[in-house]
Design a protein around this motif. Structure first.
Motif, PDB file in Angstrom:
ATOM      1  N   ASP A 102      53.323 -18.687 -92.418  1.00 17.82           N
ATOM      2  CA  ASP A 102      53.942 -19.526 -91.406  1.00 17.82           C
ATOM      3  C   ASP A 102      52.923 -19.986 -90.365  1.00 17.82           C
ATOM      4  O   ASP A 102      52.942 -21.140 -89.921  1.00 17.82           O
ATOM      5  CB  ASP A 102      55.085 -18.780 -90.724  1.00 17.82           C
ATOM      6  CG  ASP A 102      56.281 -18.582 -91.633  1.00 17.82           C
ATOM      7  OD1 ASP A 102      56.353 -19.255 -92.684  1.00 17.82           O
ATOM      8  OD2 ASP A 102      57.142 -17.743 -91.299  1.00 17.82           O
ATOM      9  N   LYS A 103      52.041 -19.080 -89.979  1.00 20.14           N
ATOM     10  CA  LYS A 103      51.019 -19.411 -88.987  1.00 20.14           C
ATOM     11  C   LYS A 103      50.066 -20.477 -89.528  1.00 20.14           C
ATOM     12  O   LYS A 103      49.761 -21.469 -88.853  1.00 20.14           O
ATOM     13  CB  LYS A 103      50.231 -18.164 -88.593  1.00 20.14           C
ATOM     14  CG  LYS A 103      49.089 -18.412 -87.600  1.00 20.14           C
ATOM     15  CD  LYS A 103      48.386 -17.119 -87.253  1.00 20.14           C
ATOM     16  CE  LYS A 103      47.277 -17.334 -86.226  1.00 20.14           C
ATOM     17  NZ  LYS A 103      46.166 -18.160 -86.746  1.00 20.14           N
ATOM     18  N   VAL A 104      49.579 -20.284 -90.752  1.00 19.63           N
ATOM     19  CA  VAL A 104      48.636 -21.236 -91.333  1.00 19.63           C
ATOM     20  C   VAL A 104      49.297 -22.601 -91.512  1.00 19.63           C
ATOM     21  O   VAL A 104      48.727 -23.636 -91.145  1.00 19.63           O
ATOM     22  CB  VAL A 104      48.087 -20.717 -92.673  1.00 19.63           C
ATOM     23  CG1 VAL A 104      47.262 -21.799 -93.373  1.00 19.63           C
ATOM     24  CG2 VAL A 104      47.226 -19.473 -92.442  1.00 19.63           C
ATOM     25  N   LEU A 105      50.501 -22.627 -92.064  1.00 17.96           N
ATOM     26  CA  LEU A 105      51.187 -23.898 -92.279  1.00 17.96           C
ATOM     27  C   LEU A 105      51.395 -24.629 -90.960  1.00 17.96           C
ATOM     28  O   LEU A 105      51.137 -25.842 -90.856  1.00 17.96           O
ATOM     29  CB  LEU A 105      52.530 -23.663 -92.969  1.00 17.96           C
ATOM     30  CG  LEU A 105      53.362 -24.925 -93.234  1.00 17.96           C
ATOM     31  CD1 LEU A 105      52.628 -25.882 -94.163  1.00 17.96           C
ATOM     32  CD2 LEU A 105      54.720 -24.548 -93.808  1.00 17.96           C
ATOM     33  N   ARG A 106      51.853 -23.907 -89.954  1.00 22.24           N
ATOM     34  CA  ARG A 106      52.103 -24.527 -88.651  1.00 22.24           C
ATOM     35  C   ARG A 106      50.818 -25.115 -88.067  1.00 22.24           C
ATOM     36  O   ARG A 106      50.802 -26.254 -87.576  1.00 22.24           O
ATOM     37  CB  ARG A 106      52.685 -23.474 -87.704  1.00 22.24           C
ATOM     38  CG  ARG A 106      52.984 -23.985 -86.303  1.00 22.24           C
ATOM     39  CD  ARG A 106      53.652 -22.921 -85.465  1.00 22.24           C
ATOM     40  NE  ARG A 106      52.792 -21.749 -85.242  1.00 22.24           N
ATOM     41  CZ  ARG A 106      52.992 -20.570 -85.809  1.00 22.24           C
ATOM     42  NH1 ARG A 106      54.005 -20.375 -86.645  1.00 22.24           N
ATOM     43  NH2 ARG A 106      52.179 -19.555 -85.535  1.00 22.24           N
ATOM     44  N   GLU A 107      49.739 -24.361 -88.148  1.00 22.58           N
ATOM     45  CA  GLU A 107      48.490 -24.827 -87.552  1.00 22.58           C
ATOM     46  C   GLU A 107      47.853 -25.957 -88.363  1.00 22.58           C
ATOM     47  O   GLU A 107      47.281 -26.897 -87.789  1.00 22.58           O
ATOM     48  CB  GLU A 107      47.528 -23.647 -87.401  1.00 22.58           C
ATOM     49  CG  GLU A 107      47.999 -22.651 -86.357  1.00 22.58           C
ATOM     50  CD  GLU A 107      47.118 -21.420 -86.236  1.00 22.58           C
ATOM     51  OE1 GLU A 107      47.387 -20.585 -85.348  1.00 22.58           O
ATOM     52  OE2 GLU A 107      46.151 -21.292 -87.020  1.00 22.58           O
ATOM     53  N   VAL A 108      47.939 -25.886 -89.676  1.00 26.97           N
ATOM     54  CA  VAL A 108      47.415 -26.975 -90.506  1.00 26.97           C
ATOM     55  C   VAL A 108      48.183 -28.267 -90.214  1.00 26.97           C
ATOM     56  O   VAL A 108      47.590 -29.359 -90.128  1.00 26.97           O
ATOM     57  CB  VAL A 108      47.503 -26.615 -92.001  1.00 26.97           C
ATOM     58  CG1 VAL A 108      47.228 -27.837 -92.878  1.00 26.97           C
ATOM     59  CG2 VAL A 108      46.512 -25.502 -92.333  1.00 26.97           C
ATOM     60  N   LYS A 109      49.494 -28.175 -90.053  1.00 30.21           N
ATOM     61  CA  LYS A 109      50.328 -29.353 -89.802  1.00 30.21           C
ATOM     62  C   LYS A 109      50.051 -29.969 -88.434  1.00 30.21           C
ATOM     63  O   LYS A 109      50.027 -31.197 -88.302  1.00 30.21           O
ATOM     64  CB  LYS A 109      51.815 -28.965 -89.879  1.00 30.21           C
ATOM     65  CG  LYS A 109      52.329 -28.691 -91.259  1.00 30.21           C
ATOM     66  CD  LYS A 109      53.725 -28.120 -91.231  1.00 30.21           C
ATOM     67  CE  LYS A 109      54.732 -29.062 -90.644  1.00 30.21           C
ATOM     68  NZ  LYS A 109      56.131 -28.528 -90.775  1.00 30.21           N
ATOM     69  N   THR A 110      49.831 -29.146 -87.425  1.00 26.60           N
ATOM     70  CA  THR A 110      49.850 -29.640 -86.049  1.00 26.60           C
ATOM     71  C   THR A 110      48.484 -29.775 -85.393  1.00 26.60           C
ATOM     72  O   THR A 110      48.368 -30.471 -84.377  1.00 26.60           O
ATOM     73  CB  THR A 110      50.715 -28.716 -85.172  1.00 26.60           C
ATOM     74  OG1 THR A 110      50.141 -27.390 -85.156  1.00 26.60           O
ATOM     75  CG2 THR A 110      52.145 -28.639 -85.697  1.00 26.60           C
ATOM     76  N   THR A 111      47.457 -29.151 -85.940  1.00 27.97           N
ATOM     77  CA  THR A 111      46.160 -29.149 -85.264  1.00 27.97           C
ATOM     78  C   THR A 111      45.378 -30.412 -85.600  1.00 27.97           C
ATOM     79  O   THR A 111      45.115 -30.716 -86.764  1.00 27.97           O
ATOM     80  CB  THR A 111      45.321 -27.924 -85.671  1.00 27.97           C
ATOM     81  OG1 THR A 111      46.075 -26.732 -85.407  1.00 27.97           O
ATOM     82  CG2 THR A 111      44.025 -27.885 -84.878  1.00 27.97           C
ATOM     83  N   LYS A 112      45.002 -31.142 -84.569  1.00 27.83           N
ATOM     84  CA  LYS A 112      44.127 -32.296 -84.734  1.00 27.83           C
ATOM     85  C   LYS A 112      42.686 -31.815 -84.598  1.00 27.83           C
ATOM     86  O   LYS A 112      42.315 -31.223 -83.583  1.00 27.83           O
ATOM     87  CB  LYS A 112      44.441 -33.365 -83.692  1.00 27.83           C
ATOM     88  CG  LYS A 112      43.631 -34.636 -83.896  1.00 27.83           C
ATOM     89  CD  LYS A 112      44.040 -35.719 -82.909  1.00 27.83           C
ATOM     90  CE  LYS A 112      43.227 -36.991 -83.130  1.00 27.83           C
ATOM     91  NZ  LYS A 112      43.618 -38.072 -82.173  1.00 27.83           N
ATOM     92  N   VAL A 113      41.877 -32.069 -85.610  1.00 29.47           N
ATOM     93  CA  VAL A 113      40.512 -31.554 -85.633  1.00 29.47           C
ATOM     94  C   VAL A 113      39.580 -32.528 -84.912  1.00 29.47           C
ATOM     95  O   VAL A 113      39.548 -33.722 -85.229  1.00 29.47           O
ATOM     96  CB  VAL A 113      40.031 -31.329 -87.077  1.00 29.47           C
ATOM     97  CG1 VAL A 113      38.663 -30.659 -87.080  1.00 29.47           C
ATOM     98  CG2 VAL A 113      41.035 -30.478 -87.851  1.00 29.47           C
ATOM     99  N   LYS A 114      38.821 -32.008 -83.965  1.00 26.57           N
ATOM    100  CA  LYS A 114      37.901 -32.844 -83.201  1.00 26.57           C
ATOM    101  C   LYS A 114      36.677 -33.221 -84.045  1.00 26.57           C
ATOM    102  O   LYS A 114      36.280 -32.485 -84.955  1.00 26.57           O
ATOM    103  CB  LYS A 114      37.451 -32.098 -81.942  1.00 26.57           C
ATOM    104  CG  LYS A 114      38.576 -31.805 -80.968  1.00 26.57           C
ATOM    105  CD  LYS A 114      38.060 -31.062 -79.745  1.00 26.57           C
ATOM    106  CE  LYS A 114      39.195 -30.761 -78.761  1.00 26.57           C
ATOM    107  NZ  LYS A 114      38.709 -30.009 -77.573  1.00 26.57           N
ATOM    108  N   LYS A 115      36.096 -34.340 -83.727  1.00 29.26           N
ATOM    109  CA  LYS A 115      34.897 -34.798 -84.417  1.00 29.26           C
ATOM    110  C   LYS A 115      33.789 -33.752 -84.294  1.00 29.26           C
ATOM    111  O   LYS A 115      33.577 -33.180 -83.228  1.00 29.26           O
ATOM    112  CB  LYS A 115      34.432 -36.126 -83.832  1.00 29.26           C
ATOM    113  CG  LYS A 115      33.275 -36.761 -84.590  1.00 29.26           C
ATOM    114  CD  LYS A 115      32.925 -38.120 -84.012  1.00 29.26           C
ATOM    115  CE  LYS A 115      31.769 -38.742 -84.785  1.00 29.26           C
ATOM    116  NZ  LYS A 115      31.410 -40.082 -84.229  1.00 29.26           N
ATOM    117  N   GLY A 116      33.094 -33.511 -85.399  1.00 28.32           N
ATOM    118  CA  GLY A 116      32.026 -32.522 -85.412  1.00 28.32           C
ATOM    119  C   GLY A 116      32.504 -31.102 -85.633  1.00 28.32           C
ATOM    120  O   GLY A 116      31.731 -30.153 -85.510  1.00 28.32           O
ATOM    121  N   THR A 117      33.779 -30.957 -86.010  1.00 26.06           N
ATOM    122  CA  THR A 117      34.395 -29.633 -86.131  1.00 26.06           C
ATOM    123  C   THR A 117      35.059 -29.485 -87.499  1.00 26.06           C
ATOM    124  O   THR A 117      35.519 -30.459 -88.091  1.00 26.06           O
ATOM    125  CB  THR A 117      35.453 -29.438 -85.024  1.00 26.06           C
ATOM    126  OG1 THR A 117      34.832 -29.579 -83.749  1.00 26.06           O
ATOM    127  CG2 THR A 117      36.122 -28.076 -85.116  1.00 26.06           C
TER     128      THR A 117
END
Length: 340
Positions: A102-117
């Motif tokens: 649940d944690k991984v799915l939630r974070e993969v769905k909602t986290t916007k990855v910053k440039k260079g990261t």
């Protein structure tokens, strides 16, 4: 930069921990089971600081697992409906297993990855999800709920044809939606099936593969695909090498050799050091990650599982200064040439 206190490690490993705490009736109402409290504490720790608290919590997860037969886990995987949720609610290791997903799915769905990261999640066993500003992929994703990750993955890598390293429903969902499944056996994704060293380009990702034996087993000489993924400039040029259940013979690593930011080993056994160095077929990792911890289909160590206890014993001898042991659901962040 290895922040490991060997004296604490030896002390903690000598302590016999118990998974069953005597909670009051009020506590039992508040917490579904004791894993709730354990996970809450664990999420405040980091794999980059293996202090006494983290060691104790890792050992607690192992105790949960040791007390749950592999036959019961297989029964859980076969069940459907309300009984599944009930088991996850009541059994500490299953609660941990579900919470990590649940944690991984939630974070993969909602986290916007910053440039260079680049973001890297350990889901379960040797399953990793990597997300960059321009894409997302998985390697060896195996979980009861793995199919739910499909909408968020651009491609999937599978090291070998053993059930603890892939999920059929996820593979089918990827294939049905025209997404690449890279392997040496899954013919539904025919363009990406290879039993020899191969190179691919998918979006900003460059993938190099090689073929290895399985745990030095002469009966499985060409069974495991090694995946080296170069994630591109927008991901800070992050690179990852996933070794699967390789036999760690440098002769089989020539197409994936060289400097790499993160190498996914198994549990740090002596032979895994064979690929660490500057010779032909060897890699020079900035970080080594030990994985394959507590595969619940297997019986507890030494009957099958790669135990946390044995992995901790292997840790000091891994020939990489930055060797870490993440656990289910944890996220690593690559930024400015470092993992944190």
């Amino acid at each position: 930069m290895r922040k490991i206190f060997i004296s604490i490690l030896m002390l903690t490993m000598a302590i016999v921990t118990t998974a069953q705490n005597n909670y009051s009736q009020e506590d039992q109402k508040k917490f579904a089971n004791e894993a709730v409290r354990t996970i809450k504490k664990f999420r405040k720790t980091t794999p980059f600081l293996l202090d006494e608290e983290r060691l104790t919590l890792l050992k607690t997860f192992e105790t949960y697992s040791d007390g749950f037969p592999n036959t019961s886990f297989k029964e859980y995987l076969a069940k459907t409906g309300e009984v599944v949720a009930e088991m996850e609610h009541m059994v500490p290791i299953l609660y941990t297993y579900r919470d990590a997903f649940d944690k991984v799915l939630r974070e993969v769905k909602t986290t916007k990855v910053k440039k260079g990261t680049a973001l890297v999640w350990l889901l379960y066993n040797m399953g990793f999800v990597v997300k960059t500003p321009s894409g997302c992929f998985g390697v060896d994703i195996d979980h009861r709920y793995a199919e739910e990750l499909e909408p968020h993955l651009d491609f999937l890598c599978i090291t070998h044809n053993h059930g603890d390293h892939y999920n059929v429903k996820l593979m089918e969902a990827m294939s049905n939606n025209g997404k690449p499944v890279l392997s040496n056996f899954y013919k539904e994704s025919e363009q990406y099936v290879s039993t020899t060293a191969t190179n691919y380009k998918i979006g900003n990702f460059t993938i190099h593969t090689d073929i290895s034996d399985h745990l030095a087993d002469p009966k499985l000489p060409d069974f495991v695909t090694l995946f080296r993924v170069e994630c591109g400039k927008d991901a800070g040029n992050f690179s990852i090498l996933h070794c699967g259940d390789s036999g760690f013979n440098p002769e089989r690593f020539k197409n994936v050799q060289g400097p790499v930011n993160m190498v996914v080993l198994r549990w740090g056994a002596a032979r895994e050091n064979n690929i660490l160095g500057i010779g032909e077929g060897q890699v020079q990792p900035d970080y080594a990650v030990l994985s394959h911890l507590i595969e619940l289909r297997h019986k507890p160590y030494p009957q099958g599982q790669a135990s946390i206890t044995k992995t901790l014993e292997h840790l000091p001898n891994v020939k990489c200064n930055n060797t870490i042991i993440p656990f289910w659901g944890e996220k690593l962040i690559w930024h400015k040439g470092e993992l944190k």
